[in-house]
Structures are given as structure tokens and as C-alpha cells.
Scaffold this motif. Structure first.
Motif, PDB file in Angstrom:
ATOM      1  N   GLY A 266     -67.343  37.089 -21.797  1.00  0.00           N
ATOM      2  CA  GLY A 266     -66.583  35.802 -21.876  1.00  0.00           C
ATOM      3  C   GLY A 266     -67.031  35.075 -23.293  1.00  0.00           C
ATOM      4  N   LEU A 267     -68.432  34.695 -23.287  1.00  0.00           N
ATOM      5  CA  LEU A 267     -69.029  33.701 -24.388  1.00  0.00           C
ATOM      6  C   LEU A 267     -68.766  34.284 -25.832  1.00  0.00           C
ATOM      7  N   GLY A 268     -68.649  35.568 -26.039  1.00  0.00           N
ATOM      8  CA  GLY A 268     -68.632  36.274 -27.241  1.00  0.00           C
ATOM      9  C   GLY A 268     -67.163  36.632 -27.577  1.00  0.00           C
ATOM     10  N   LEU A 269     -66.130  36.426 -26.539  1.00  0.00           N
ATOM     11  CA  LEU A 269     -64.702  37.103 -26.671  1.00  0.00           C
ATOM     12  C   LEU A 269     -63.847  35.901 -26.458  1.00  0.00           C
ATOM     13  N   VAL A 270     -63.975  35.118 -25.560  1.00  0.00           N
ATOM     14  CA  VAL A 270     -62.877  34.187 -25.410  1.00  0.00           C
ATOM     15  C   VAL A 270     -62.572  33.137 -26.363  1.00  0.00           C
ATOM     16  N   PRO A 271     -63.604  32.642 -27.300  1.00  0.00           N
ATOM     17  CA  PRO A 271     -63.425  31.825 -28.371  1.00  0.00           C
ATOM     18  C   PRO A 271     -62.439  32.265 -29.478  1.00  0.00           C
ATOM     19  N   ILE A 272     -62.566  33.618 -29.818  1.00  0.00           N
ATOM     20  CA  ILE A 272     -61.588  34.045 -30.750  1.00  0.00           C
ATOM     21  C   ILE A 272     -59.993  33.996 -30.182  1.00  0.00           C
ATOM     22  N   VAL A 273     -60.100  34.256 -28.805  1.00  0.00           N
ATOM     23  CA  VAL A 273     -58.717  34.341 -28.338  1.00  0.00           C
ATOM     24  C   VAL A 273     -57.927  32.902 -28.357  1.00  0.00           C
ATOM     25  N   VAL A 274     -58.855  32.124 -27.666  1.00  0.00           N
ATOM     26  CA  VAL A 274     -58.396  30.662 -27.262  1.00  0.00           C
ATOM     27  C   VAL A 274     -58.068  30.133 -28.901  1.00  0.00           C
ATOM     28  N   ILE A 275     -58.872  30.210 -30.002  1.00  0.00           N
ATOM     29  CA  ILE A 275     -58.715  29.480 -31.186  1.00  0.00           C
ATOM     30  C   ILE A 275     -57.475  29.822 -31.812  1.00  0.00           C
ATOM     31  N   ALA A 276     -57.325  30.963 -31.693  1.00  0.00           N
ATOM     32  CA  ALA A 276     -56.064  31.720 -32.272  1.00  0.00           C
ATOM     33  C   ALA A 276     -54.871  30.984 -31.562  1.00  0.00           C
ATOM     34  N   GLU A 277     -54.813  30.682 -30.376  1.00  0.00           N
ATOM     35  CA  GLU A 277     -53.659  30.443 -29.556  1.00  0.00           C
ATOM     36  C   GLU A 277     -53.473  28.814 -29.438  1.00  0.00           C
ATOM     37  N   ILE A 278     -54.385  28.235 -29.757  1.00  0.00           N
ATOM     38  CA  ILE A 278     -54.704  26.670 -29.275  1.00  0.00           C
ATOM     39  C   ILE A 278     -53.937  25.620 -30.358  1.00  0.00           C
ATOM     40  N   PHE A 279     -53.922  26.175 -31.633  1.00  0.00           N
ATOM     41  CA  PHE A 279     -53.622  25.246 -32.704  1.00  0.00           C
ATOM     42  C   PHE A 279     -52.025  25.292 -32.824  1.00  0.00           C
ATOM     43  N   PRO A 280     -51.181  24.255 -33.212  1.00  0.00           N
ATOM     44  CA  PRO A 280     -49.872  24.376 -33.653  1.00  0.00           C
ATOM     45  C   PRO A 280     -49.903  25.013 -35.158  1.00  0.00           C
ATOM     46  N   THR A 281     -48.705  25.502 -35.520  1.00  0.00           N
ATOM     47  CA  THR A 281     -48.521  26.247 -36.656  1.00  0.00           C
ATOM     48  C   THR A 281     -48.980  25.214 -37.851  1.00  0.00           C
ATOM     49  N   THR A 282     -48.513  24.005 -37.844  1.00  0.00           N
ATOM     50  CA  THR A 282     -48.561  23.130 -38.830  1.00  0.00           C
ATOM     51  C   THR A 282     -50.056  23.114 -39.641  1.00  0.00           C
ATOM     52  N   VAL A 283     -50.830  22.894 -38.315  1.00  0.00           N
ATOM     53  CA  VAL A 283     -52.374  22.703 -38.833  1.00  0.00           C
ATOM     54  C   VAL A 283     -53.335  23.741 -38.459  1.00  0.00           C
ATOM     55  N   LYS A 284     -52.589  25.060 -38.007  1.00  0.00           N
ATOM     56  CA  LYS A 284     -53.382  26.363 -37.694  1.00  0.00           C
ATOM     57  C   LYS A 284     -54.397  26.490 -38.576  1.00  0.00           C
ATOM     58  N   ALA A 285     -54.157  26.722 -39.931  1.00  0.00           N
ATOM     59  CA  ALA A 285     -55.116  27.369 -41.093  1.00  0.00           C
ATOM     60  C   ALA A 285     -56.379  26.276 -40.938  1.00  0.00           C
ATOM     61  N   LEU A 286     -55.893  24.727 -40.979  1.00  0.00           N
ATOM     62  CA  LEU A 286     -57.204  24.189 -41.328  1.00  0.00           C
ATOM     63  C   LEU A 286     -57.889  24.056 -39.991  1.00  0.00           C
ATOM     64  N   GLY A 287     -57.299  24.124 -38.804  1.00  0.00           N
ATOM     65  CA  GLY A 287     -57.802  23.971 -37.605  1.00  0.00           C
ATOM     66  C   GLY A 287     -58.736  25.044 -37.230  1.00  0.00           C
ATOM     67  N   MET A 288     -58.328  26.222 -37.596  1.00  0.00           N
ATOM     68  CA  MET A 288     -59.210  27.600 -37.328  1.00  0.00           C
ATOM     69  C   MET A 288     -60.355  27.795 -38.439  1.00  0.00           C
ATOM     70  N   THR A 289     -59.933  27.112 -39.905  1.00  0.00           N
ATOM     71  CA  THR A 289     -61.189  26.857 -40.912  1.00  0.00           C
ATOM     72  C   THR A 289     -62.103  26.279 -40.453  1.00  0.00           C
TER      73      THR A 289
END
Length: 474
Positions: free
Chosen positions: A367-390
Motif C-alpha cells: 500500500g504505502l509503496g503502491l497506492v500513491p502513484i495510483v492516486v496521484i495519477a487520478e486525483i488532479f484535473p487535466t488543466t493542472v495535472k502536469a503541475l500538480g504531479m510535478t
């Protein structure tokens, strides 16, 4: 989770695109774990390059600095060139890094290579998760998004084995093959339909979606993507919107905490110092080199198992389970080293640290090493996804640097048990964070996740529930 035959056929193009698009993650895993087997080689008499202890410390740090330096280029690339081109550029830069490692004859070239490898890894772990989340059917998005971490752990296993058991040139040769393969294969993959719609290239978006779906009925999904992107465009996508808009602010806070927590439960410390930690325990039950390989293999198996159940049991369940079990494994190690520091005779229990780190390897990756990459890719809208993930990636790098420095400082002055106490507390604290803050994104479309963050999805469900109650009364 049972799927129909038609849906299983529908999955194939998405799985192929995900696997080919994450070959660079194997290379990045090799880069991340490279120092563990390679620094002992460089500091030995058989090394072809002379390296001091100070040089060895910089080999770890300069890679993380490369991650940070690559952030501005990553933001520009994924938004202006696209997810697909960014993945190709990442692989090409990674390939160049391995070539430099292969031909290096002095320490300076090693530094350049490690720095550039950090930049390549940063672009990979922003562009690839974005791409995977945007091409995936919501029913298997968790599984596909988690594959990038699985591929990264494959890379750690590869570098631990080749670095410890094979000649020096084998590791960079494997890295060259992997990155060159991704550079060649990704060219033939479709771009993200979301990216095309965001750029108003609707016909290209439809063609890309057709290549990613085995069925012919694409109208409903295309309409959904267009509606979602158009709605998000009303928020303009300015950098300040990441903080000014409440749902974006909540998404950013969640991702920063998830990425920071990974390192403050000790994963970077264990990956880079596992052999030294086990040697300090004085365990005679297993050699430190063998333990490192077993540690990586267990993480690989755990990641593989968790990726197959994340869409069935959900992100929250896996994260809570992982945080609890990881906390107990850390607590066992902490107590052992605390007793050892206070001069208790713990020789008979010297197997505890070795056993605990193996349990840690399994529970962390659930979980700790797996869930973050899944949630981070899902949780931002397209308009700010690049900045949010960065920005989330910035936290990942900063937390890695701080956790390693904290470990070195505290363990050197006050004993190994002190940083381990901090890691233990952080692991248990993640249970509370998950229960109070983390929304469950399992089984929801990207648009539904945004509505949930805004509170609109809950309101809609309450209205439907009340309407049903009113109808029953009538």
C-alpha cells in the motif's frame, strides 16, 4: 473480480501500451538501486575508477538533485509535447545515461550520468502515470497504474543481481537495451485521448481511443472525455488555481502527504543502506548481499500481488493495512536496536532485524509503496495535472533527501533506533490520515473523482437517495 470475455479483449491494448510505456521505469529502478551494489565495487581494489567515501555519498545525492532539476522541463514537455513524446524523451535520456556509465573512466562522468538519470526518471514518473491513467478503463485503472511501480521494482531486482554477481558492464548494457526498446516501441503507441481533446484535436482523440478499445461503440466515452475536459477548462488551469481552487488544494495536500510518507517510513534508507543496517545487527543467519536481493524480490512479489487486488479492495484498504503492518515491522526493528544501543545482549535475537526488513518489504509495497502513484495519477484535473504531479514529485525528492540526511545524522549521533522510531510513528500516523482525508477512487471515472473532491458527487447521491425515499412514501 470477474470480467466478461469482451472486456478482457478490451483490456489487451491498454495492458500492452502500459507495459511498453513503463520499460523506462525498470531502468529508473536500476538507477535508484545502483548505489547499493556499485559503491562497494568502486571502493574496492578491483574498481576501474577510484572513489572516496565522500564521492560515494554524492552518488546517492546527485541523482536526487537531477530529479529536482528536471521538473521544469517535465512540466513543459507533458503539456506542450504530450505524454507520449515525453515518455520517448525520458527513455532517450535514460539510454544516454547508461551509455555514459558504460564508457566512464573517471568520477566526473559518473556524476554527469547520475544527474541526467535523475532528470530522466522524473520525466518518466510524471509522464507515464498521466498517460496510463488517461488511457485506462476506470475498472482496471488501479491495476494498470500500479504496474509502473512493479516495473521499477523489477529494475531494483535486476541491478541488485547484475551489480553483485556480474561484471560491471552488464548493468549498463541491460539499461541501454531497456531504454532503447522503449524509445522504439512507444513511437507506435497512441497518444492520450485526454491530451488530444485538451488540444482540441477531437478526430485524433477518437482514433487514439479506437486503438485503445477493442469495442466499436466509442461515442459515450468520447462524450464523457469531452465534457470532463471542457468543464475543467473553465477553471483556466493557471498555476495559482492549484491552490486557490478548493478541490485542487485538497488534491495537492493529499498527494504531497502520500509522496512524503513513503520516505518517512524509511524506504530510501532501507534501499540504500540495507546491507549496513543488517551488518550492524550482527546477524549471522544471512549474508547482507543475499538479503538485499531477497528484499527486492519480496517487494516485487508484493507489488505484483497488490496490483491485482487494488481495483477489488480499493486504495484505502490497502493503504491502511500496509501502514499498520509496516509500522509493526518497524517497531520490532526499533526495539531491537534500542536494546542493542543500551548494551543488552541481543545476540540470540539478531535474526529479528533481518526478518523484520523482509516483512517490511512485503507490507510496504502492498500500500504505502503502491497506492500513491495510483492516486496521484487520478486525483488532479487535466488543466493542472502536469503541475500538480510535478510538485508531488518535488515532495518525493525532498522527502527522500531529508529522510536520508535525517537517518545519517540521528543514527550517527544518537543510535539507529532514533530514526527508526520516527519511521514507526509516521507509519502508524498514515492510518489516521487515510481514514480522515483520503477519498476512495476505486471504480470511479476521472470526472467522478473531480466531482467527489468538489463535494458534488456526494450531493448528487444524497439527492437521488432522498428522491427514492420520497417516491416510496408516495
Amino acid at each position: 473480480m470477474g470480467f466478461s470475455r469482451a472486456f478482457m479483449l478490451d483490456m489487451i491494448p491498454q495492458v500492452v501500451a502500459t507495459v511498453l510505456g513503463t520499460l523506462m521505469a525498470v531502468s529508473d529502478g536500476m538507477t535508484y538501486g545502483w548505489t547499493s551494489p556499485m559503491i562497494p565495487y568502486f571502493m574496492s581494489n578491483s574498481s576501474h575508477i577510484e572513489m572516496s567515501e565522500n564521492d560515494a555519498d554524492w552518488m546517492e545525492t546527485i541523482n536526487l538533485l537531477g530529479y529536482a532539476a528536471g521538473l521544469p522541463f517535465t512540466i513543459l514537455s507533458v503539456d506542450h509535447l504530450g505524454r507520449k513524446i515525453s515518455m520517448i524523451l525520458s527513455a532517450l535520456l535514460g539510454c544516454l545515461c547508461w551509455i555514459l556509465l558504460l564508457i566512464a573512466e573517471d568520477i566526473k562522468l559518473l556524476y554527469v550520468s547520475r544527474f541526467m538519470a535523475g532528470m530522466a526518471g522524473d520525466m518518466c514518473f510524471v509522464a507515464a502515470p498521466m498517460y496510463i491513467a488517461e488511457i485506462s478503463d476506470y475498472r482496471i485503472r488501479g491495476f494498470l497504474s500500479s504496474l509502473i511501480y512493479f516495473m521499477m521494482i523489477v529494475g531494483i531486482v535486476v541491478v541488485y543481481c547484475t551489480g553483485s554477481l556480474a561484471p560491471y558492464w552488464v548493468t549498463p548494457a541491460v539499461g541501454i537495451i531497456l531504454t532503447a526498446a522503449q524509445s522504439a516501441f512507444v513511437i507506435f503507441l497512441p497518444e492520450s485521448p485526454y491530451y488530444y481533446v485538451y488540444k482540441n484535436k477531437y478526430e485524433k482523440a477518437r482514433k487514439a481511443l479506437r486503438r485503445l478499445r477493442a469495442h466499436e461503440d466509442l461515442d459515450a466515452e468520447m462524450k464523457e472525455i469531452q465534457q470532463e475536459v471542457e468543464r475543467e477548462k473553465t477553471e483556466k488551469g493557471r498555476p495559482q488555481d492549484l491552490v486557490l481552487i478548493k478541490s485542487n488544494r485538497k488534491a495537492l495536500l493529499i498527494t504531497l502527504l502520500l509522496n512524503g510518507a513513503q520516505h518517512f517510513v524509511g524506504i530510501s534508507v532501507f534501499l540504500m543502506n540495507l546491507q549496513l543496517i543488517l551488518e550492524q545487527a550482527g546477524s549471522e543467519y544471512i549474508e547482507s548481499t543475499t538479503a538485499s536481493i531477497i528484499f527486492a524480490v519480496i517487494m516485487l512479489l508484493s507489488t505484483g500481488a497488490a496490483s491485482t487486488i487494488i481495483d477489488k479492495y480499493g486504495r484505502r484498504f490497502l493503504l491502511i493495512t500496509s501502514s499498520l503492518l509496516t509500522g509493526f515491522s518497524l517497531l520490532a526493528m526499533t526495539i531491537f536496536f534500542h536494546l542493542q544501543y543500551n548494551n543488552y545482549d541481543v545476540a540470540a535475537a539478531s535474526w529479528i532485524p533481518a526478518a523484520s526488513v523482509m516483512v517490511y518489504a512485503a507490507t510496504f509495497k502492498v500500500g504505502l509503496g503502491l497506492v500513491p502513484i495510483v492516486v496521484i495519477a487520478e486525483i488532479f484535473p487535466t488543466t493542472v495535472k502536469a503541475l500538480g504531479m510535478t510538485l508531488s514529485d518535488v515532495m518525493y525528492v525532498m522527502a527522500a533527501v531529508v529522510s536520508i540526511y535525517m537517518y545519517q545524522l540521528l543514527s550517527g549521533h544518537y543510535g539507529l533506533h532514533v530514526p527508526l522510531y520516527i519511521f514507526t510513528v509516521c507509519s502508524f500516523a498514515m492510518v489516521g490520515f487515510t481514514l480522515m482525508w483520503l477519498p476512495e477512487t476505486k471504480g470511479k471515472t476521472l470526472d467522478e473523482i473531480q466531482m467527489m473532491l468538489k463535494g458534488e458527487l456526494v450531493e448528487q447521491k444524497e439527492k437521488k437517495k432522498q428522491k427514492k425515499i420520497d417516491e416510496n412514501r408516495v
